[in-house]
Design a protein around this motif. Structure first.
Motif, mmCIF file in Angstrom:
data_model
loop_
_atom_site.group_PDB
_atom_site.id
_atom_site.type_symbol
_atom_site.label_atom_id
_atom_site.label_comp_id
_atom_site.label_asym_id
_atom_site.label_seq_id
_atom_site.Cartn_x
_atom_site.Cartn_y
_atom_site.Cartn_z
ATOM 1 N N CYS A 191 0.943 -1.089 -0.004
ATOM 2 C CA CYS A 191 0.049 0.127 -0.093
ATOM 3 C C CYS A 191 0.842 1.042 0.069
ATOM 4 N N ILE A 192 2.052 1.160 0.743
ATOM 5 C CA ILE A 192 2.744 2.171 0.789
ATOM 6 C C ILE A 192 3.376 2.776 -0.510
ATOM 7 N N ASN A 193 3.921 1.709 -1.534
ATOM 8 C CA ASN A 193 4.002 2.034 -2.591
ATOM 9 C C ASN A 193 3.088 2.439 -3.438
ATOM 10 N N LEU A 194 2.007 1.912 -3.580
ATOM 11 C CA LEU A 194 0.622 2.726 -4.479
ATOM 12 C C LEU A 194 0.474 3.903 -3.732
ATOM 13 N N GLU A 195 0.624 4.138 -2.624
ATOM 14 C CA GLU A 195 0.662 5.762 -2.077
ATOM 15 C C GLU A 195 1.476 6.486 -2.879
ATOM 16 N N TYR A 196 2.771 6.144 -2.911
ATOM 17 C CA TYR A 196 3.831 6.834 -3.597
ATOM 18 C C TYR A 196 3.792 7.085 -5.210
ATOM 19 N N ASP A 197 3.213 6.305 -5.862
ATOM 20 C CA ASP A 197 3.104 5.927 -7.354
ATOM 21 C C ASP A 197 2.037 7.059 -7.592
ATOM 22 N N HIS A 198 2.360 8.185 -8.438
ATOM 23 C CA HIS A 198 1.405 9.197 -8.570
ATOM 24 C C HIS A 198 0.566 8.701 -9.821
ATOM 25 N N GLU A 199 0.964 7.503 -10.334
ATOM 26 C CA GLU A 199 -0.022 7.123 -11.523
ATOM 27 C C GLU A 199 -1.189 6.363 -10.971
ATOM 28 N N VAL A 200 -1.138 6.035 -9.540
ATOM 29 C CA VAL A 200 -2.342 5.275 -8.981
ATOM 30 C C VAL A 200 -3.441 6.007 -8.598
ATOM 31 N N VAL A 201 -4.795 5.877 -9.065
ATOM 32 C CA VAL A 201 -5.571 6.690 -8.618
ATOM 33 C C VAL A 201 -6.156 6.306 -7.427
#
Length: 221
Positions: free
Chosen positions: A43-53
């Protein structure tokens, strides 16, 4: 993009034998139920990834037939970007799976493929990728409860200083922004530094990108 109903339902509870972890998600503006610490770290990686909405652990099961017997497969995440929706399977190591588990994954991947949806894998090695992950984890959990005014002041402050600089140099200023707002600015890439080295007060900071706008960040958590 067409709305996926999985994002509008309450997340499923942990399965028997799993370690339930509640992850505080800024992007989803709620706590997500994860079935392991590895899922929470993802989840931390998804929060950091600006492409993930947005993303969810509330994943509907996929049904498929093996011979005359009905089976089901449930991925760990659905991740939505501006361009696509992906199902994600999390495992510590995909090279050590039992034949039965691997077959189930293959069947689930085939079933999702018929719907035009890819199934992607994320392992411990790709999720906890050294210093880069440790920096994301530190910055994320040390940048909560930043008010909009606090973040706005930080954005204004860092737009007017000279680069390169460091946290230690910034806080020498009598009117410096709060440390947690600086951590948030780094996490959302308004400030940039070498993620391959552990962040410290003397890490060199450069001016970052203009994504996302400070007004788009949920600062209530």
């Amino acid at each position: 993009m067409e709305k996926n109903t999985a994002f509008s339902r309450a997340s499923r509870y942990g399965c028997c034998g799993n370690h339930l972890v509640l992850f505080p998600s800024r992007k989803n503006k709620c706590q997500l139920r994860c079935n392991s610490m590895l899922e929470a770290d993802y989840c931390i990686n998804l929060e950091y990834d600006h492409e993930v909405v947005r993303y969810t652990t509330n994943v509907p099961s996929i049904k498929f037939l093996v011979g005359n017997k009905l089976h089901s497969y449930t991925a760990d995440f659905i991740v939505e970007t501006q361009e696509s929706i992906n199902y994600i399977e999390i495992k510590p190591d995909f090279t050590t799976l039992s034949a039965r588990t691997q077959e189930k994954l293959n069947r689930g991947k085939e079933a999702l493929s018929t719907q035009g949806t890819p199934l992607r894998y994320a392992s411990l090695e790709t999720i906890r990728n050294g210093c880069c992950f440790r920096n994301k984890e530190f910055l994320y959990f040390n940048s909560f409860h930043v008010s909009r005014d606090e973040l706005g002041y930080c954005m204004q402050f860092i737009s007017e200083i000279q680069y390169p600089t460091s946290i230690s140099e910034i806080i020498k200023n009598n009117h410096h922004p709060s440390l947690k707002s600086l951590y948030l600015a780094i996490f959302i890439r308004q400030l940039d530094f070498n993620m391959k080295k552990i962040i410290s007060p003397v890490s060199l900071l450069q001016q970052g990108v203009n994504y996302p706008n400070a007004a788009d960040i949920d600062t209530s958590r």
